[in-house]
Design an enzyme around this catalytic site. Structure first.
Site, PDB file in Angstrom:
ATOM      1  N   SER A 142       0.841  -1.198   0.000  1.00 34.43           N
ATOM      2  CA  SER A 142       0.000   0.000   0.000  1.00 34.43           C
ATOM      3  C   SER A 142       0.876   1.248   0.000  1.00 34.43           C
ATOM      4  O   SER A 142       2.096   1.169   0.163  1.00 34.43           O
ATOM      5  CB  SER A 142      -0.918   0.023   1.234  1.00 34.43           C
ATOM      6  N   LYS A 187      12.156   7.379  13.653  1.00 37.81           N
ATOM      7  CA  LYS A 187      12.677   7.955  12.409  1.00 37.81           C
ATOM      8  C   LYS A 187      13.991   8.703  12.646  1.00 37.81           C
ATOM      9  O   LYS A 187      14.878   8.681  11.794  1.00 37.81           O
ATOM     10  CB  LYS A 187      11.625   8.886  11.796  1.00 37.81           C
ATOM     11  N   ILE A 232       3.146   4.468  -0.419  1.00 39.57           N
ATOM     12  CA  ILE A 232       4.343   4.790  -1.200  1.00 39.57           C
ATOM     13  C   ILE A 232       4.953   3.529  -1.802  1.00 39.57           C
ATOM     14  O   ILE A 232       5.378   3.523  -2.958  1.00 39.57           O
ATOM     15  CB  ILE A 232       5.359   5.527  -0.312  1.00 39.57           C
ATOM     16  N   SER A 261      11.308  10.155   7.006  1.00 39.90           N
ATOM     17  CA  SER A 261      10.204  11.107   7.127  1.00 39.90           C
ATOM     18  C   SER A 261      10.775  12.477   7.462  1.00 39.90           C
ATOM     19  O   SER A 261      11.877  12.585   8.012  1.00 39.90           O
ATOM     20  CB  SER A 261       9.234  10.660   8.224  1.00 39.90           C
ATOM     21  N   SER A 291      -1.775   8.754   1.494  1.00 37.43           N
ATOM     22  CA  SER A 291      -1.650   7.310   1.700  1.00 37.43           C
ATOM     23  C   SER A 291      -2.516   6.932   2.892  1.00 37.43           C
ATOM     24  O   SER A 291      -3.236   7.772   3.439  1.00 37.43           O
ATOM     25  CB  SER A 291      -0.190   6.924   1.953  1.00 37.43           C
ATOM     26  N   TYR A 321       6.919   7.729  16.945  1.00 37.85           N
ATOM     27  CA  TYR A 321       7.230   7.709  15.511  1.00 37.85           C
ATOM     28  C   TYR A 321       8.451   8.580  15.214  1.00 37.85           C
ATOM     29  O   TYR A 321       9.356   8.164  14.491  1.00 37.85           O
ATOM     30  CB  TYR A 321       6.015   8.199  14.725  1.00 37.85           C
TER      31      TYR A 321
END
EC number: 1.1.1.-
Length: 366
Positions: A60, A207, A62, A190, A239, A203
């Site tokens: 799914s 990253k 990218i 990101s 997305s 998150y």
């Protein structure tokens, strides 16, 4: 008069050029190096053809769009994710719309958190295609919850999936690339791997860790210039990453993408990724405004680099103030001696008081 007119014309041209560049930047959707590569650099259609590309998180978002665009370049594709039926769907569409045959696509189910399976998965790819030219680390999950409301299990899963899973798979593929002395390791990071934002503490941490790891790995591979390590840092992209984001508990997700009209299209993001891969760029920022501008400000003004710059500027300012204080003191002393001290406080006394205020200086020293 002619020289004066010429100087005015040159100044006007420079001002117009500055305005044009500013307007172009305000419309930019990638960092300046990336956009230059898009304009003057190598084309993905020239550089990526016939390569073996392994894409994780290909079911799914990218990863899915990346599979579609790569299929049109004539590469051999390895599609990995946990959901086999979604990978089969992506494979069928690649065969329908791309330039590939059945033998050119391998569907390889993979759970990034199951690090014990990564070595066998790598061997399966090598057995099928004989080599791995590009590893695209795209698999991962996001988070949308306040720190105070978030279970430690959520942080643990984010680190295990986004960071440790990616590191594990990279370590399995890396010896093969070192043996061949070539390859590309592309990690979809990101913008939140550079800056930080609320509701995404776990998150952001995962990253930031990825960015630090791959920047460090790049230095370790200095003896292998044919192995390229790239960090791709997208901003908001259309997305289902928000829909699948973890909430306060591991068992809870947001389950709602909301309005995505303000986000960059997935196709545009992937096209810029391919340009980055074709031109061996080490780090790229892919985002629309104002997120791109915020990233620049964070990196060079608000971030650590900006603070170091401000420290240098401030220390230079302190040296100037010290020199000025010394000059004013000497001048005041000479005037005081010449007048015999008849006028009481000298006019420069207030300036001296300001220059001698050490607390004032310390308050602005980083």
């Amino acid at each position: 008069m002619n020289w004066e007119l010429l100087l005015w014309l040159l100044a006007l041209c420079a001002l117009l050029l500055l305005v044009v560049q500013l307007l172009r930047f305000l419309r930019a959707d990638g960092d300046l190096t990336l956009l230059w590569a898009e304009w003057q650099g190598r084309r993905p259609e020239w550089e990526l053809t016939d390569m073996v590309v392994w894409v994780t998180g290909a079911s799914s978002g990218i990863g899915e769009e990346l599979a579609y665009q790569l299929s049109k370049l004539g590469v051999s594709l390895v599609l990995s994710a946990r959901r086999v039926h979604e990978l089969e769907r992506v494979k069928r569409r690649c065969l329908e719309n791309g330039n590939l045959k059945e033998k050119d696509i391998l569907v390889l189910p993979l759970d990034l958190t199951d690090t014990g399976s990564h070595e066998a998965a790598t061997e399966a790819v090598l057995q099928e295609f004989g080599r791995i030219d590009i590893l695209v680390n795209n698999g991962g999950i996001s988070q949308r919850s306040l720190c105070v409301d978030t279970s430690l299990d959520v942080y643990r899963k984010l680190i295990e999936l986004n960071y440790l899973g990616t590191v594990s798979l990279t370590k399995c593929v890396l010896p093969h690339m070192i043996e061949r002395k070539q390859g590309k390791i592309v990690t979809v990071n990101s913008i939140l791997g550079i800056i930080s934002a609320p509701l995404s503490t776990g998150y952001c941490a995962s990253k930031h860790a990825l960015r630090g790891f791959f920047n460090g790995l790049r230095t370790e591979l200095a003896a292998y210039p044919g192995i390229i390590v790239s960090n791709i840092c997208p901003g908001p992209v259309q997305s289902n990453i928000v829909e699948n984001s973890l909430a306060g508990e591991v068992t809870k997700t947001i389950a709602n993408n909301g309005d995505q009209s303000h986000k960059m299209t997935t196709s545009r993001c992937v096209r810029l990724m391919l340009i980055s891969m074709a031109n061996d760029l080490k780090e790229v920022w892919i985002s629309q405004q104002p997120f791109l501008l915020v990233t620049y400000l964070w990196q060079y003004i608000w971030g650590r680099k900006g603070l170091r710059t401000l420290r240098v500027v401030w220390m230079q300012t302190l040296l100037i103030l010290k020199s000025l204080r010394q000059n004013v003191t000497e001048k005041s002393s000479c005037i005081f001696q010449a007048t015999g001290g008849r006028n009481g406080k000298h006019e420069n006394s207030n300036l001296l008081m300001l220059l001698n205020n050490q607390r004032l200086i310390c308050d602005f020293t980083f």
